[in-house]
Design an enzyme around this catalytic site. Structure first.
Site, short mmCIF file in Angstrom:
data_model
loop_
_atom_site.label_atom_id
_atom_site.label_comp_id
_atom_site.label_asym_id
_atom_site.label_seq_id
_atom_site.Cartn_x
_atom_site.Cartn_y
_atom_site.Cartn_z
N PRO A 1 9.30 17.56 -9.97
CA PRO A 1 9.16 17.68 -11.21
C PRO A 1 10.30 17.20 -12.18
O PRO A 1 11.57 17.34 -11.60
CB PRO A 1 9.10 19.41 -11.63
CG PRO A 1 9.86 19.82 -10.44
CD PRO A 1 9.62 18.94 -9.25
N ASP B 1 14.23 33.15 -3.43
CA ASP B 1 12.66 32.95 -3.93
C ASP B 1 12.04 32.32 -2.79
O ASP B 1 11.73 31.09 -2.84
CB ASP B 1 12.59 32.04 -5.38
CG ASP B 1 11.14 32.34 -6.00
OD1 ASP B 1 10.42 33.02 -5.22
OD2 ASP B 1 11.05 31.58 -6.83
N MET C 1 10.84 20.00 -19.07
CA MET C 1 9.56 20.18 -19.65
C MET C 1 9.39 18.90 -20.74
O MET C 1 8.40 19.05 -21.25
CB MET C 1 9.91 21.37 -20.62
CG MET C 1 11.24 21.28 -21.73
SD MET C 1 11.14 22.90 -22.76
CE MET C 1 11.79 24.09 -21.96
N ALA D 1 15.12 17.44 -10.95
CA ALA D 1 16.11 16.56 -11.53
C ALA D 1 17.55 17.30 -11.25
O ALA D 1 18.66 16.60 -11.19
CB ALA D 1 16.05 16.67 -12.93
N HIS E 1 5.18 25.78 -11.19
CA HIS E 1 6.35 26.08 -10.17
C HIS E 1 6.75 27.26 -10.34
O HIS E 1 6.94 27.99 -11.30
CB HIS E 1 7.34 25.22 -10.93
CG HIS E 1 8.66 25.36 -10.24
ND1 HIS E 1 10.03 25.56 -10.95
CD2 HIS E 1 9.01 25.70 -8.94
CE1 HIS E 1 10.88 25.67 -10.19
NE2 HIS E 1 10.58 25.83 -8.99
N HIS F 1 14.25 18.33 -5.29
CA HIS F 1 12.97 19.25 -5.40
C HIS F 1 12.82 19.25 -7.09
O HIS F 1 12.03 19.78 -7.42
CB HIS F 1 13.31 20.72 -5.02
CG HIS F 1 14.14 21.56 -5.78
ND1 HIS F 1 15.38 21.04 -6.40
CD2 HIS F 1 13.89 22.89 -6.48
CE1 HIS F 1 16.11 21.99 -7.16
NE2 HIS F 1 15.30 23.10 -7.05
#
Length: 463
Positions: free
Chosen positions: A367, A145, A370, A393, A253, A391
């Site tokens: 980040p 990605d 959620m 957790a 993201h 980048h």
């Protein structure tokens, strides 16, 4: 092709009996297999007679290079010793991820490496791995990605704006975000990126132009998301935001979608052909940046990174329009990419696969999950981490383990406890799948300074 073209046909044209024949057959099979044999041979003859005219050509450039400066493909042996490296949060990182870094550090082109506290095993480099190389780029050091990134838009709206508008905001996310392989925006955006010359000059990009156009403004599956949340800032001279306020914000993201995945697949195949490695490290095959394929991958990678940014920009534009508000602050960063940087006084290629750039003064977003907070950070320029940070957790459990171990009821209870609404999502992306983001941040205090937090409230993911 009317009748199959063979190496004998090329030899009859006058091609030398070396790797140039294999290169020619490969390029013809990939880009000219539907053409008539006679016309293909005519083109190939032109390259043979004047190869310098074809340097940089998307189809024949590689062959021209092979005719002018033949390179014999040879098996690459790993070094016995590792390049210098640092590991942050070593006790929190699985052994497999460390072993992947150790293998990468033995590559003949490796200069230095680092492992971030959110690291876990991947393909090639581990996720959370950073590797500096000499004049070489590793497609799987960047990842599938390409340009996967974070993007944060902050609005001059108080956190209380959410109260009583949950249904409205959930509707905005449902209507204006698209996820996974099959969802695309109904009304397409004609973005300037599609006018870039690379789409005409590089065949693999040309082949993916339609896909890229259709997928603009959409997000991938897995751990990709778009969410409304609340931002709080602490005092910092880089951002002139009121530290007494709480702001509504959008955090997204995602990466370069099918375009990036196909670039990664194509150039990894080429790298493995040109750079044979032991089986256990074959995903670390590299492309020399002095070669046609190396230059072409570099251009394609950078275009994919810009495309990923264009996707985020389109998503944020759509949501901003639905809110009827323009953002007052935007912060964004790649975390799957390669950069030309100076390490120990030497220019090299720094791969960050699941790692945030953290040069001195650089803004970024790390980040959580959620339900866990994300962090707005400023890099400290730590040389030991190759100016990088985590980048996110980082995964604690694999997707398979999550599906076997957790239930939808458990996920629902955790969401309720943290007052978070979820659209889509899956059990393998539940908060329980991830490491404690607060602990991860505590392990990289030498790498970044925290200047703000993002608390997710309405989360949209692939269904």
């Amino acid at each position: 092709m009317g009748s199959k073209l063979s190496g004998k046909d090329l030899i009859k044209l006058g091609f030398p009996k070396n790797n140039a024949i294999n290169i020619a057959l490969g390029q013809i099979s990939r880009y000219r297999k539907k053409e008539k044999k006679e016309s293909v041979l005519k083109e190939a003859k032109g390259v043979l007679l004047e190869p310098s005219k074809y340097i940089g050509d998307g189809i024949w450039g590689k062959l021209a290079e092979g005719l002018i400066d033949p390179v014999e493909v040879s098996f690459q042996q790993l070094r016995n010793t590792r390049a210098p490296y640092s590991i942050f949060g070593e006790n929190e990182i699985e052994e497999e991820a460390k072993m992947q870094l150790y293998s990468a550090l033995k590559l003949p082109v490796a200069l230095a490496g680092a492992l971030m506290p959110d690291a876990h095993a991947g393909y090639g480099l581990p996720i959370g791995g950073v590797l500096a190389t000499e004049n070489a780029v590793i497609p799987y050091g960047v990842g599938v990605d390409i340009g996967c990134r974070m993007s944060l838009s902050v609005f001059d709206l108080p956190s209380t704006f959410i109260k009583g508008r949950e249904s409205q905001l959930m509707g905005i996310l449902s209507d204006h975000t698209k996820f996974g392989l099959n969802e695309t925006q109904k009304i397409k955006t004609d973005h300037e990126i599609f006018s870039r010359k690379e789409f005409n000059e590089i065949p693999i990009l040309q082949q993916n132009l339609d896909k890229a156009y259709k997928q603009l403004g959409s997000s991938g599956g897995g751990n990709h998301f778009v969410e409304f949340g609340i931002v709080r800032f602490s005092q910092n001279e880089l951002i002139s935001m009121d530290t007494e306020k709480e702001y509504l914000a959008i955090l997204s993201h995602s990466g370069s979608r099918g375009l990036g995945a196909n670039i990664a697949k194509h150039y990894t195949y080429l790298a493995k052909k040109q750079c044979p490695l032991p089986k256990n490290v074959q995903h670390l095959a590299w492309l020399n940046l002095d070669t046609h394929d190396g230059q072409e991958y570099w251009a394609a990678m950078n275009l994919a990174g810009d495309y990923a940014k264009a996707c985020h920009d389109d998503i944020h534009r759509r949501i901003s329009k639905a809110l009827g508000k323009k953002s007052i602050l935007k912060i964004e960063n790649h975390h799957n990419f390669a950069w030309k940087e100076t390490v120990n006084g030497k220019e090299c290629i720094v791969h960050r696969k699941g790692a945030t750039p953290a040069a001195k003064g650089a803004l970024g977003i790390i980040p959580g999950s959620m339900t866990a907070p994300g962090f707005i950070v400023v890099g400290k320029g730590n040389k030991e981490s190759l100016e990088s940070a985590s980048h996110g957790a980082g995964r604690l459990f694999s997707r398979g383990v999550c599906k076997e171990s957790f239930t939808q009821n458990q996920l629902a209870n955790v969401l309720k406890k943290h007052d978070v609404s979820l659209i889509g999502g899956s059990i393998d992306e539940s908060p329980m799948a991830y490491k404690d983001i607060n602990k991860v941040m505590s392990l990289q205090q030498d790498l970044v300074e925290v200047i703000g937090t993002f608390s997710p409230k309405i989360v949209r993911m692939d269904r």
